[in-house]
Design an enzyme around this catalytic site. Structure first.
Site, PDB file in Angstrom:
ATOM      1  CG  HIS A 259      42.991   0.790  -6.788  1.00  0.00           C
ATOM      2  ND1 HIS A 259      43.316   0.302  -8.123  1.00  0.00           N
ATOM      3  CD2 HIS A 259      44.023   1.756  -6.675  1.00  0.00           C
ATOM      4  CE1 HIS A 259      44.352   0.910  -8.471  1.00  0.00           C
ATOM      5  NE2 HIS A 259      44.970   1.727  -7.815  1.00  0.00           N
TER       6      HIS A 259
ATOM      7  CG  ASP B 236      41.752  -2.541  -9.184  1.00  0.00           C
ATOM      8  OD1 ASP B 236      42.100  -2.646  -8.319  1.00  0.00           O
ATOM      9  OD2 ASP B 236      41.651  -1.404  -9.633  1.00  0.00           O
TER      10      ASP B 236
ATOM     11  CB  SER C 125      45.574   5.005  -8.007  1.00  0.00           C
ATOM     12  OG  SER C 125      46.230   3.912  -7.301  1.00  0.00           O
TER      13      SER C 125
END
Length: 385
Positions: free
Chosen positions: A353, A350, A41
């Site tokens: 990240h 968040d 991610s």
């Protein structure tokens, strides 16, 4: 006589290193024709969003002003890499709408690991392991080569790389953090040292496979300081409990988690050195993302950021974790995990990240070679060997 030789070496070595750096800066940059990325991610530009559930606001709010499949409020480090090399943003390989692969493709997918994990997507896993990503690349290369030579119209050729572009591309990697997280969750039930060695071996095999497929320039990120992710910090996981002495460092990062990341990074670097000796026709640059990210965390206030434990988007209090963009009833009250007023002041977007501002800060410092071995800027990374 031996003393004189040592003295001359001591005097001349810094001069030789300096000359080498000057030659690098004055030499012509690599003529990269494409960029191919593999990862999780941290560099996913839309794979998981296209395959399963798309991101929702406030993801993407800062730069794109809408969700675009990135786990951030804006651009990722891979976006800054692409811009720095003069390429457009990379399209996710499986995103079929509005894509162009003329200058490369992105095979990274959120939650991906180097090794296969016994988890479903709904349990935080991903079917797109590193092995699957390299197989997707193999298929991409074969199919584009097949149709490129058959295509008579320029419309096809405008959207795909030429067969000769693959050997002149740069291949970037940012994966392994989820493997370390999985190993951390199983501490005490398995030999972590053996697991980390196995993870690195898996990584090496996939790099070898890509070399067989024609890849020649490799830009390899190590793992970031996973113990510094805010959701890992005790401040967001315990109710008024003070951690034991030595559990966290001066920045509130969890020591044993960062130690596991450091072990992975050490073994990864050793693997890169071995592959350099094996592939004399290739260039492999090892990038110390751990140090780059930790420097930002350590110097957060000096660099204009809030405390690195603070989270811009999400609700993480008293042991409750409500992730960015979601709603839930907590203690009889409806909570919406929205965004902070100014994401540019935060390192963490968040809790897991980074914000665009943090990604930009990190990219600006690693693209010039400051955290690379050998110390080459990415524009000259084809010259590592």
């Amino acid at each position: 006589m031996g003393f004189l030789v040592q003295l001359l070496a001591f005097i001349l070595l810094p001069l030789l290193v300096s000359m080498s750096a000057e030659e690098i800066n004055s030499s012509q940059p690599c003529d990269f024709l494409a960029l191919f990325n593999f990862g999780d991610s941290n560099s996913d530009t839309g794979c998981m969003a296209a395959a399963f559930y798309p991101e929702i606001l406030p993801y993407g709010q800062t730069f794109f002003h809408e969700p675009v499949g990135r786990a951030s409020d804006g651009r990722l480090i891979i976006d800054f890499i692409a811009q720095h090399l003069g390429f457009p943003f990379l399209s996710a390989y499986i995103n079929s709408i509005g894509t162009s692969y003329r200058h490369g493709a992105n095979f990274a997918a959120g939650s991906s690991t180097i090794r296969r994990q016994n988890r479903t997507v709904f349990e935080g896993g991903s079917p797109f392991t590193f092995e699957i990503q390299t197989e997707q690349f193999n298929q991409f290369k074969q199919r584009t080569g097949k149709f490129f030579n058959k295509a008579r119209k320029n419309s096809f050729r405008r959207h795909f790389p030429r067969p000769e572009d693959f050997a002149k591309a740069i291949y970037t990697f940012d994966i392994g953090q989820n493997d370390i997280a999985a190993a951390i969750n199983r501490v005490g039930t398995e030999d972590s040292h053996a697991v980390i060695s196995d993870i690195v071996d898996y990584f090496g095999k996939q790099v070898q496979y890509l070399h067989e497929l024609g890849a020649r320039t490799f830009w390899i990120h190590n793992s970031g300081p996973i113990g510094c992710l805010p959701v890992a910090m005790p401040v967001h996981n315990a109710m008024n409990q003070t951690p034991e002495a030595g559990y966290v460092d001066e920045n509130g990062c969890v020591n044993y988690q960062n130690d596991m990341a450091r072990e992975f990074n050490k073994k990864l670097k050793n693997m890169v050195v071995k592959l350099r000796a094996q592939f004399l026709d290739a260039s492999l640059v090892y990038v110390d993302m751990f140090s780059a990210k930790y420097e930002l965390i350590n110097d957060a206030n000096k660099e204009g950021f809030v405390d690195p434990s603070e989270i811009c988007c999400g609700y993480h209090k008293d042991g409750y974790h409500l992730y960015c963009g979601n709603k839930a009833m907590i203690n009889g009250k409806e909570i919406f995990a929205g965004s902070c007023d100014d994401p540019s002041k935060f390192i963490s977007w968040d809790g897991v990240h980074y914000t665009e501002a943090a990604n930009r800060w990190i990219a600006n410092r690693m693209l010039n070679g400051s955290f690379s071995d050998p110390p080459l800027p990415i524009t000259h990374s084809c010259s590592a060997q």
